[in-house]
Design a protein around this motif. Structure first.
Motif, PDB file in Angstrom:
ATOM      1  N   VAL A  45      74.005  77.108 -10.228  1.00  0.00           N
ATOM      2  CA  VAL A  45      73.768  75.986  -9.176  1.00  0.00           C
ATOM      3  C   VAL A  45      74.412  74.602  -9.408  1.00  0.00           C
ATOM      4  O   VAL A  45      74.122  74.216 -10.615  1.00  0.00           O
ATOM      5  CB  VAL A  45      72.299  75.776  -8.759  1.00  0.00           C
ATOM      6  CG1 VAL A  45      71.612  75.483 -10.220  1.00  0.00           C
ATOM      7  CG2 VAL A  45      71.900  74.619  -7.954  1.00  0.00           C
ATOM      8  N   HIS A  52      74.227  70.844  -8.289  1.00  0.00           N
ATOM      9  CA  HIS A  52      73.986  69.734  -7.510  1.00  0.00           C
ATOM     10  C   HIS A  52      74.811  68.508  -7.852  1.00  0.00           C
ATOM     11  O   HIS A  52      75.187  68.226  -8.972  1.00  0.00           O
ATOM     12  CB  HIS A  52      72.392  69.085  -7.661  1.00  0.00           C
ATOM     13  CG  HIS A  52      72.210  68.767  -9.209  1.00  0.00           C
ATOM     14  ND1 HIS A  52      72.189  69.658 -10.160  1.00  0.00           N
ATOM     15  CD2 HIS A  52      71.758  67.401  -9.523  1.00  0.00           C
ATOM     16  CE1 HIS A  52      71.769  68.898 -11.141  1.00  0.00           C
ATOM     17  NE2 HIS A  52      71.732  67.803 -10.968  1.00  0.00           N
ATOM     18  N   HIS A  73      69.566  70.801  -4.008  1.00  0.00           N
ATOM     19  CA  HIS A  73      69.992  72.302  -4.440  1.00  0.00           C
ATOM     20  C   HIS A  73      69.401  72.740  -5.544  1.00  0.00           C
ATOM     21  O   HIS A  73      68.833  73.703  -5.763  1.00  0.00           O
ATOM     22  CB  HIS A  73      71.585  72.075  -4.395  1.00  0.00           C
ATOM     23  CG  HIS A  73      72.108  71.925  -3.358  1.00  0.00           C
ATOM     24  ND1 HIS A  73      72.885  73.224  -2.406  1.00  0.00           N
ATOM     25  CD2 HIS A  73      72.509  70.760  -2.551  1.00  0.00           C
ATOM     26  CE1 HIS A  73      73.398  72.448  -1.539  1.00  0.00           C
ATOM     27  NE2 HIS A  73      73.200  71.295  -1.376  1.00  0.00           N
ATOM     28  N   ARG A 104      65.678  73.626  -5.013  1.00  0.00           N
ATOM     29  CA  ARG A 104      65.419  74.842  -4.253  1.00  0.00           C
ATOM     30  C   ARG A 104      65.841  75.988  -5.154  1.00  0.00           C
ATOM     31  O   ARG A 104      65.058  77.165  -5.379  1.00  0.00           O
ATOM     32  CB  ARG A 104      66.318  74.976  -3.042  1.00  0.00           C
ATOM     33  CG  ARG A 104      66.169  76.218  -2.358  1.00  0.00           C
ATOM     34  CD  ARG A 104      67.003  76.508  -0.909  1.00  0.00           C
ATOM     35  NE  ARG A 104      68.331  76.054  -1.065  1.00  0.00           N
ATOM     36  CZ  ARG A 104      69.016  75.120  -0.562  1.00  0.00           C
ATOM     37  NH1 ARG A 104      68.193  73.952  -0.412  1.00  0.00           N
ATOM     38  NH2 ARG A 104      70.136  74.728  -0.808  1.00  0.00           N
ATOM     39  N   ALA A 105      66.827  75.947  -5.935  1.00  0.00           N
ATOM     40  CA  ALA A 105      67.255  77.003  -6.811  1.00  0.00           C
ATOM     41  C   ALA A 105      66.125  77.323  -7.996  1.00  0.00           C
ATOM     42  O   ALA A 105      65.914  78.514  -8.231  1.00  0.00           O
ATOM     43  CB  ALA A 105      68.468  76.715  -7.492  1.00  0.00           C
ATOM     44  N   GLU A 131      74.928  79.652  -5.779  1.00  0.00           N
ATOM     45  CA  GLU A 131      74.258  78.638  -4.708  1.00  0.00           C
ATOM     46  C   GLU A 131      75.208  77.926  -4.165  1.00  0.00           C
ATOM     47  O   GLU A 131      76.109  77.247  -4.521  1.00  0.00           O
ATOM     48  CB  GLU A 131      73.365  77.694  -5.584  1.00  0.00           C
ATOM     49  CG  GLU A 131      72.308  77.135  -4.540  1.00  0.00           C
ATOM     50  CD  GLU A 131      72.683  75.750  -3.831  1.00  0.00           C
ATOM     51  OE1 GLU A 131      72.040  75.639  -2.736  1.00  0.00           O
ATOM     52  OE2 GLU A 131      73.688  75.163  -4.280  1.00  0.00           O
ATOM     53  N   ALA A 132      75.139  78.060  -2.667  1.00  0.00           N
ATOM     54  CA  ALA A 132      75.914  77.049  -1.763  1.00  0.00           C
ATOM     55  C   ALA A 132      77.379  77.846  -1.396  1.00  0.00           C
ATOM     56  O   ALA A 132      77.896  78.033  -0.396  1.00  0.00           O
ATOM     57  CB  ALA A 132      76.198  75.569  -2.019  1.00  0.00           C
ATOM     58  N   ARG A 158      80.512  73.324  -1.695  1.00  0.00           N
ATOM     59  CA  ARG A 158      80.613  73.519  -2.907  1.00  0.00           C
ATOM     60  C   ARG A 158      82.412  73.820  -3.344  1.00  0.00           C
ATOM     61  O   ARG A 158      82.594  74.386  -4.138  1.00  0.00           O
ATOM     62  CB  ARG A 158      79.792  73.884  -4.032  1.00  0.00           C
ATOM     63  CG  ARG A 158      78.536  73.565  -4.140  1.00  0.00           C
ATOM     64  CD  ARG A 158      78.515  72.178  -4.653  1.00  0.00           C
ATOM     65  NE  ARG A 158      77.192  71.800  -4.807  1.00  0.00           N
ATOM     66  CZ  ARG A 158      76.617  70.812  -3.826  1.00  0.00           C
ATOM     67  NH1 ARG A 158      77.340  70.565  -2.760  1.00  0.00           N
ATOM     68  NH2 ARG A 158      75.451  70.393  -3.951  1.00  0.00           N
ATOM     69  N   VAL A 192      72.113  80.501   0.178  1.00  0.00           N
ATOM     70  CA  VAL A 192      72.511  79.464   1.019  1.00  0.00           C
ATOM     71  C   VAL A 192      71.269  78.972   1.629  1.00  0.00           C
ATOM     72  O   VAL A 192      70.541  79.943   1.953  1.00  0.00           O
ATOM     73  CB  VAL A 192      73.747  79.704   1.938  1.00  0.00           C
ATOM     74  CG1 VAL A 192      74.920  79.941   1.112  1.00  0.00           C
ATOM     75  CG2 VAL A 192      73.403  80.807   2.885  1.00  0.00           C
ATOM     76  N   ARG A 193      71.199  77.800   2.394  1.00  0.00           N
ATOM     77  CA  ARG A 193      70.179  77.336   3.373  1.00  0.00           C
ATOM     78  C   ARG A 193      70.420  77.743   4.504  1.00  0.00           C
ATOM     79  O   ARG A 193      71.549  78.080   4.787  1.00  0.00           O
ATOM     80  CB  ARG A 193      69.925  75.600   3.014  1.00  0.00           C
ATOM     81  CG  ARG A 193      71.122  74.996   3.641  1.00  0.00           C
ATOM     82  CD  ARG A 193      70.788  73.484   3.241  1.00  0.00           C
ATOM     83  NE  ARG A 193      72.240  72.916   3.849  1.00  0.00           N
ATOM     84  CZ  ARG A 193      72.931  71.937   3.058  1.00  0.00           C
ATOM     85  NH1 ARG A 193      72.376  71.625   1.963  1.00  0.00           N
ATOM     86  NH2 ARG A 193      74.049  71.409   3.622  1.00  0.00           N
ATOM     87  N   TYR A 196      66.108  69.795   2.863  1.00  0.00           N
ATOM     88  CA  TYR A 196      65.480  70.961   3.089  1.00  0.00           C
ATOM     89  C   TYR A 196      64.008  71.118   2.363  1.00  0.00           C
ATOM     90  O   TYR A 196      62.891  71.536   2.926  1.00  0.00           O
ATOM     91  CB  TYR A 196      66.465  72.236   2.592  1.00  0.00           C
ATOM     92  CG  TYR A 196      66.032  73.527   2.511  1.00  0.00           C
ATOM     93  CD1 TYR A 196      66.243  74.389   3.268  1.00  0.00           C
ATOM     94  CD2 TYR A 196      65.151  74.086   1.511  1.00  0.00           C
ATOM     95  CE1 TYR A 196      65.891  75.799   3.403  1.00  0.00           C
ATOM     96  CE2 TYR A 196      64.740  75.264   1.488  1.00  0.00           C
ATOM     97  CZ  TYR A 196      64.998  75.944   2.521  1.00  0.00           C
ATOM     98  OH  TYR A 196      64.743  77.556   2.286  1.00  0.00           O
TER      99      TYR A 196
END
Length: 395
Positions: A16, A18, A24, A27-28, A112-113, A118, A145-146, A296
């Motif tokens: 992840v 950020h 991010h 959440r991770a 992540e993402a 990213r 992903v969100r 989020y």
């Protein structure tokens, strides 16, 4: 533990990055904690500015040399001193990341993402994808992903994302409730990768303890890096609506120090100000109105608390994700909205007055247990694969 091994646990490397806020990473961290609780052996690899409390204590972590976004438009990468990162810096990160794969030998790699976001990290993530693809046995590769993605306007970007998903990824784990938002609403080519998409539910924190500390208006600016206008407007609006209203303002840990000091100096007597509150979710249970951006994690916390909410979605640099979320919640009668474009102290004061007298929000009929849902999705993926899980070595 004969032979130096303990019980078999699927090993998960969770990357992840950020860059501006902390959403991010938060959440991770929640997902990683749920995976650890479910029996996964998890290593969280981070590469942004340090944030106290994240990843959650008790998780195994590796920190790459930190990079942050040069501005709110995510136009460049800098180190923590604001210096643009050079090729040598990137090479150091890349080699650390690839070596970690060799050392940890994951069964699952979660990114992540990426590839939906990213892009700035392609210098290390494309080599990571290629590394994973070349391993035997090959770890399962998962995108995290969100539910609401940033809309892409440059030609070819969505097609490039689809190509990467089709060629490298086994699963796209969407952290949302499809009754609220589907990935296809913000990613036009979602139908092409539909067979690889699984919804986990929204990743909210567990229900918080009910607080004994009560505020009429609780203002939060997320990580704070992009919350300066909200902070300034809240300070002024609190003074305009002094009366008997009790305000709390949480600026976020990344609000620049001079701005925070100025806020403290200029705070009216009816406002309490903090950089960060670990009990933010609990504070929501005791407030009459939450005023925040529409990130989020903050929205998930507000939905958990079922409090009135006024959202001021972040929209700088062409960002569309928070506006989409805020407008969707407003249509569902779960929040009211003041656009960033219309944010002024008088406008905020008027919006707060309206929101305080509005009816209580409807009870959200949404799945908020996406952290546990992520563990279930990954267990299902493992069951459907032919991957043989290697025993985790004892420490």
């Amino acid at each position: 533990m004969a032979g130096g091994y303990r019980v078999i646990q699927p090993r998960v490397l969770f990357y992840v990055q950020h860059l501006l806020g902390i959403g991010h990473l938060a959440r991770a961290s929640r997902i990683a904690t749920a995976l650890a609780d479910d029996g996964f052996d998890i290593l969280v690899v981070t590469g942004g500015a340090p944030v106290a409390g994240f990843p959650a204590p008790g998780l195994k972590t590796l920190t790459l040399p930190p990079v942050v976004s040069g501005d709110e438009g995510f136009s460049g990468l800098t180190d923590l001193n604001g210096n643009p990162v050079d090729d040598a810096f990137k090479e150091k990160r890349r080699q650390m990341l690839l070596q970690t794969v060799d050392d940890f030998q994951p069964d699952i790699v979660i990114i992540e993402a990426f590839p939906f976001g990213r892009r700035q990290m392609r210098f290390e993530l494309i080599p990571l994808l290629e590394k994973v693809a070349a391993l035997a046995p090959k770890p399962l590769l998962v995108a995290s992903v969100r539910d609401i993605l940033q809309e892409r306007t440059k030609p070819g970007r969505n097609e490039e994302t689809v190509d990467l998903v089709e060629n490298f990824f086994d699963l796209v784990m969407v952290h949302g409730d499809p009754s609220f938002a589907t990935i296809g609403q913000t990613f036009p080519l979602a139908r092409v990768i539909e067979s690889k998409v699984a919804y986990t539910g929204l990743v909210a924190a567990p229900p918080p303890a009910v607080t004994s500390e009560h505020f009429d208006v609780l203002v939060s600016a997320g990580g704070g890096a992009a919350g300066g206008d909200l902070v300034a407007s809240a300070l002024a609006a609190a003074g305009m609506l002094a009366g008997n209203l009790k305000w709390c303002l949480i600026t976020g840990p990344n609000l620049p120090k001079p701005d925070f000091e100025a806020a403290v100096a200029g705070a009216p007597s009816n406002l309490t100000i903090s950089r960060f509150r670990v009990d933010f979710a609990s504070l929501l249970t005791g407030c009459r109105l939450s005023v925040s951006q529409a990130g989020y994690n903050t929205v998930c916390d507000v939905l958990r608390a079922r409090c009135r909410s006024l959202l001021v979605p972040f929209a700088a640099g062409g960002e569309t994700e928070q506006t989409f979320r805020a407008e969707r919640l407003e249509r569902m009668r779960l929040a009211s909205v003041l656009t960033e474009r219309d944010l002024t102290p008088p406008a905020l004061a008027q919006a707060v007055e309206r929101a305080l007298t509005a009816a209580s929000p409807d009870t959200p009929a949404l799945d908020l247990d996406g952290a546990k849902g992520s563990a279930k999705v990954l267990r299902k993926l493992l069951k459907s694969s032919n991957l043989t899980i290697k025993p985790s070595r004892s420490a």
